[in-house]
Scaffold this active site. Structure first.
Site, PDB file in Angstrom:
ATOM      1  N   PHE A 180       0.369  -1.665  -0.028  1.00  8.67           N
ATOM      2  CA  PHE A 180       0.067  -0.103   0.064  1.00  8.67           C
ATOM      3  C   PHE A 180       1.167   1.026   0.196  1.00  8.67           C
ATOM      4  O   PHE A 180       1.641   1.362   1.270  1.00  8.67           O
ATOM      5  CB  PHE A 180      -1.063  -0.421   1.314  1.00  8.67           C
ATOM      6  CG  PHE A 180      -1.395   0.828   1.122  1.00  8.67           C
ATOM      7  CD1 PHE A 180      -3.244   1.203   0.536  1.00  8.67           C
ATOM      8  CD2 PHE A 180      -1.791   2.240   1.550  1.00  8.67           C
ATOM      9  CE1 PHE A 180      -4.176   1.784   0.422  1.00  8.67           C
ATOM     10  CE2 PHE A 180      -2.103   3.435   1.389  1.00  8.67           C
ATOM     11  CZ  PHE A 180      -3.370   2.762   0.603  1.00  8.67           C
ATOM     12  N   ASP A 235       9.306   2.292   1.746  1.00 10.91           N
ATOM     13  CA  ASP A 235       7.856   3.450   2.250  1.00 10.91           C
ATOM     14  C   ASP A 235       8.231   3.241   3.377  1.00 10.91           C
ATOM     15  O   ASP A 235       7.261   1.946   4.303  1.00 10.91           O
ATOM     16  CB  ASP A 235       6.789   2.247   1.726  1.00 10.91           C
ATOM     17  CG  ASP A 235       5.431   3.686   2.014  1.00 10.91           C
ATOM     18  OD1 ASP A 235       5.963   3.930   2.934  1.00 10.91           O
ATOM     19  OD2 ASP A 235       4.397   3.064   1.245  1.00 10.91           O
ATOM     20  N   LYS A 244       3.021  10.336   8.144  1.00 11.82           N
ATOM     21  CA  LYS A 244       1.966   9.759   9.502  1.00 11.82           C
ATOM     22  C   LYS A 244       2.725  10.552  11.264  1.00 11.82           C
ATOM     23  O   LYS A 244       1.858  11.237  11.490  1.00 11.82           O
ATOM     24  CB  LYS A 244       2.118   8.126   9.378  1.00 11.82           C
ATOM     25  CG  LYS A 244       1.229   7.532   8.239  1.00 11.82           C
ATOM     26  CD  LYS A 244       0.637   6.211   8.446  1.00 11.82           C
ATOM     27  CE  LYS A 244      -0.142   5.180   7.662  1.00 11.82           C
ATOM     28  NZ  LYS A 244      -1.397   5.975   7.642  1.00 11.82           N
TER      29      LYS A 244
END
Ligand SMILES: Cc1ncc(COP(=O)(O)O)c(C=O)c1O
Length: 396
Positions: free
Chosen positions: A135, A220, A249
């Site tokens: 993702f 990532d 995040k």
């Protein structure tokens, strides 16, 4: 406003792209949230791995307040002191390279993909190998990078240039390397994909493949970065260094920010005018990220994530013996997944009713991403509620 009114207004005015739990929060402190009616919740989602310092951390609040009074935003037409301070810190903590700032994980990955295209265009290469179950975000290019059909369906044609290998299967990666390949991009622990932990031989092997074929290794770290897994960056567990990392995040404790850190040599490929983001690394978000980093280092949250993550996994593994529908407990630090043989939504719902917030991904994996400030007692409290929810399901 009451929760019901907010839900009604959501249905009238918000594009319905999210599936939401029927609650609206008013206030937070530590790892607890209170809803509009004053009901208390223990939060083991932390805004999806964003609120690493929990709610209302005094250092973060004070920094945001002070910076907001001074200056919030000027744009990247000018030099920005907290931006360069943050870049220097991130660079020294990771790859020793240079940083591009933006506002989200998808945007950080987009920057990494654009930089990679520049790298490949020097000799006609453009393809990036990504992994099944990955993702990388919801922009058109990052859903193309995300090797899961469910995120792509209905949005075709997708941007070209991605090939999908099988996560944790090095041979499947090697099979896809072609003269047009310029990079391999992966999460080290797949979050949305079900908290799938990269095997040592796979992650180290990716570095070797990249070195052999002169490919960039993009990691990532949007979900795993900033101490979440018990290291500042998850790749440190494996003793290798990628060429590019992407962050978002947990970087600024809830203020939107994204970042791409690239090794010095390749970072020069994005020259003036090649890429930009209006808000990227502005005064407020950079200052919030600096404060977050100071707390992570000052309060030993890296070590705490490791220690309490082990404790959380130990307690969850303890439940495994009692409930046959628990398949596996896995993760690193405070990024933990519990795979079930049954749908997880029911458990999430039962925990929610009892005041515990957890998440379920890929239908059967309960995901725990608590603030890094969580205590042992709070973990015990969460386990007790989870145990009740499991018992109820068992008795149904
Ligand atoms: C590994 C990873 N990359 C990228 C993203 C996308 O980040 P954002 O939602 O900030 O665009 C996410 C979000 O969950 C993620 O977990």
């Amino acid at each position: 406003m009451k929760t019901e009114e907010i839900i009604e207004l959501t249905s009238q005015y918000i594009i319905p792209s999210y599936r939401r739990i029927p609650v609206a929060f008013k206030e937070g402190r530590g790892i607890r949230l209170w809803d509009m009616e004053g009901k208390e919740y223990l939060d083991l989602i932390a805004g999806l791995a964003v609120n690493s310092l929990g709610y209302g951390h005094p250092k973060l609040i004070q920094t945001i307040n002070e910076q907001a009074k001074l200056l919030i935003h000027t744009s990247n037409l000018f030099h920005i002191q907290p931006q360069v301070e943050l870049a220097e810190k991130l660079s020294k903590l990771s790859l020793g390279g240079k940083v591009f700032f933006c506002n989200s994980g998808a945007e950080a990955n987009e920057a990494a993909i654009k930089l990679t295209r520049r790298f490949g265009s020097q000799n006609g290469r453009y393809e990036i190998i990504t992994m099944t179950g990955s993702f990388h975000g919801r922009t058109l290019t990052t859903i193309a990078a995300t090797a899961q059909r469910k995120y792509q369906q209905g949005f075709e044609p997708l941007p070209e240039g991605f090939k999908y290998a099988v996560f944790n299967d090095l041979d499947s990666v090697k099979d896809l390397v072609a003269p047009t390949t310029c990079a391999i991009m992966t999460e080290v622990i797949q979050g949305e994909g079900g908290v799938n932990v990269g095997r040592e031989d796979f992650i180290v092997g990716l570095r070797q493949v990249c070195d052999q074929y002169n490919l960039l290794l993009i990691m990532d770290e949007v979900q795993t970065g900033m101490a979440r897994t018990g290291r500042m960056f998850v790749y440190e567990h494996y003793g290798i260094t990628p060429d590019i990392i992407t962050l978002a995040k947990g970087l600024a404790g809830g203020i939107p920010i994204g970042a791409m850190v690239a090794k010095r040599k390749i970072s020069e490929l994005l020259g003036p005018g090649t890429h930009a983001s209006t808000f990227g690394g502005n005064f407020l978000s950079s200052r919030a990220a600096l404060a977050t980093l100071e707390v992570i280092l000052g309060e030993d949250l890296i070590e705490k994530a490791q220690r309490l993550g082990n404790y959380l996994m130990e307690r969850l593994t303890g439940l495994k013996g009692r409930y046959s529908f628990i398949k596996e407990v896995r993760g690193k630090g405070l990024m933990v997944g519990l795979e079930l043989e049954i749908p997880g939504e029911k458990i999430v719902e039962k925990c929610f009713r009892r005041g515990l917030l957890i998440n379920c991904t890929v239908e059967k994996v309960l995901r725990f991403l608590p603030p890094l400030t969580i205590s042992k007692e709070e973990i015990d409290e969460a386990i007790q509620i989870l145990d009740q929810a499991f018992r109820e399901v068992k008795e149904e």
